[in-house]
Design a protein around this motif. Structure first.
Motif, PDB file in Angstrom:
ATOM      1  N   ASP A  36      11.038   7.860  -1.542  1.00  0.00           N
ATOM      2  CA  ASP A  36      10.477   6.549  -1.074  1.00  0.00           C
ATOM      3  C   ASP A  36      10.868   5.505  -2.005  1.00  0.00           C
ATOM      4  N   ILE A  60      14.507   4.055  -1.085  1.00  0.00           N
ATOM      5  CA  ILE A  60      14.522   3.281   0.075  1.00  0.00           C
ATOM      6  C   ILE A  60      13.697   1.994  -0.240  1.00  0.00           C
ATOM      7  N   SER A  61      12.560   2.163  -0.780  1.00  0.00           N
ATOM      8  CA  SER A  61      11.849   0.848  -0.938  1.00  0.00           C
ATOM      9  C   SER A  61      12.667  -0.218  -1.769  1.00  0.00           C
ATOM     10  N   TYR A  97      16.148  -1.490  -0.052  1.00  0.00           N
ATOM     11  CA  TYR A  97      16.131  -2.064   1.220  1.00  0.00           C
ATOM     12  C   TYR A  97      14.930  -2.980   1.095  1.00  0.00           C
ATOM     13  N   ARG A 122       6.564   0.657  -0.442  1.00  0.00           N
ATOM     14  CA  ARG A 122       6.601   1.986  -0.485  1.00  0.00           C
ATOM     15  C   ARG A 122       6.097   2.699   0.667  1.00  0.00           C
ATOM     16  N   ALA A 182       8.572   2.855   3.543  1.00  0.00           N
ATOM     17  CA  ALA A 182       9.325   3.751   3.228  1.00  0.00           C
ATOM     18  C   ALA A 182       8.916   5.194   3.652  1.00  0.00           C
ATOM     19  N   LYS A 183       7.451   5.410   3.033  1.00  0.00           N
ATOM     20  CA  LYS A 183       7.227   6.771   3.627  1.00  0.00           C
ATOM     21  C   LYS A 183       7.042   6.864   4.750  1.00  0.00           C
ATOM     22  N   SER A 185       8.325  12.338   1.272  1.00  0.00           N
ATOM     23  CA  SER A 185       8.692  11.342   0.660  1.00  0.00           C
ATOM     24  C   SER A 185       8.835  11.321  -0.813  1.00  0.00           C
ATOM     25  N   VAL A 239      19.138   6.431   6.222  1.00  0.00           N
ATOM     26  CA  VAL A 239      17.821   5.895   6.607  1.00  0.00           C
ATOM     27  C   VAL A 239      18.198   5.075   8.009  1.00  0.00           C
ATOM     28  N   HIS A 272      18.831   1.349   8.582  1.00  0.00           N
ATOM     29  CA  HIS A 272      19.108   0.570   7.425  1.00  0.00           C
ATOM     30  C   HIS A 272      20.304   0.738   6.667  1.00  0.00           C
TER      31      HIS A 272
END
Length: 260
Positions: free
Chosen positions: A186, A189-190, A193, A197, A200-201, A219, A231, A234
């Motif tokens: 996570d 991803i956070s 992008y 968080r 993302a989770k 995550s 993702v 994304h």
């Protein structure tokens, strides 16, 4: 396989490690090359680590073109010198009514999987923005070419091409360097992008995140070298290097990033 080797990798990667080990053993015993199916970047990394521990064997990767993501690997004794044709990869072009229809990577991938072709039997799916080509293992190419007549509602025809007809794929990956507080899924991803968080989770919990092409439900999963995170909506992230830590104990990383 020795438990000391397993401890450096994920539990779910043990079957792959065993497969590589068996091929290494055969290459040594019979003094002959061993070819794998198509591997993802993480699998290529694991194979490279394992073969390098054996001073009597070499390895080489080829996926059909220089910057291929999915590749076949050859493990071979020192005397052997692999040729391109030894990797048994064929290029097929997808012919479709370009002026009236649009194809996508996900539609082509879904069609291949729907006819029972396992992911390891075909490599990259590439496009120049209009034309599309697929890299197929020779052992499955005739089956695929005769089975696929439609992708979605679009009528298509697959024809084999020689390497002089290889497309120049659009390359959208960018290499970026950043720092992370941890190697949690996570967190990647956070950071990449620029979302929270929590968001993302939520993406992970809702099944929108894949790790090395398999859905990942945790995550807090720790990302390792050459892992690819996909993702939905994304793009993709690949961990390409871990460069040490900052004075504030943050982790310096090199990433490949593909944004939609």
């Amino acid at each position: 396989m020795n438990e000391n080797v397993y401890q450096h990798f994920r539990r779910e990667e043990r079957s792959f490690i065993d497969m590589v080990s068996e091929k290494m053993e055969r290459a040594e015993t019979y003094y002959a090359p061993e070819l794998t199916e198509f591997l993802d970047p993480r699998e290529c990394y694991i194979l490279e680590v394992l073969v390098r521990k054996n001073g009597d064997l070499n390895y080489q990767f080829f996926g059909g073109y220089e910057t291929a993501e999915r590749k076949r690997a050859m493990i071979y004794p020192a005397y052997y010198s692999p040729r391109q044709e030894d990797f048994e990869i064929s290029i097929f072009e997808i012919h479709y009514p370009i002026k009236f229809a649009t194809l996508s990577h996900s539609k082509i991938l879904g069609t291949l999987l729907s006819i029972g072709v396992k992911r390891e039997y075909f490599g990259d799916i590439i496009t120049d923005g209009e034309r599309w080509q697929i890299f197929l293992a020779n052992e499955t190419k005739h089956y695929v070419a005769t089975q696929i007549e439609q992708i979605g509602k679009i009528s298509v025809r697959l024809t084999e091409q020689d390497y002089t007809q290889l497309l120049l794929p659009k390359e959208d990956w960018e290499e970026e360097m950043t720092t992370l507080s941890s190697l949690r899924l996570d967190n990647f991803i956070s950071n990449v992008y620029n979302i929270s968080r929590t968001r993302a989770k939520q993406l992970v919990d809702s099944g929108k995140v894949k790790l090395n092409w398999s859905e990942e439900s945790r995550s807090d999963t720790q990302i390792e070298l050459m892992d690819v995170i996909s993702v939905r909506g994304h793009g993709r992230i690949q961990l390409r290097g871990i460069e040490g830590k900052t004075k504030k104990e943050k982790i310096r990383v090199t990433l490949g990033v593909l944004r939609k």
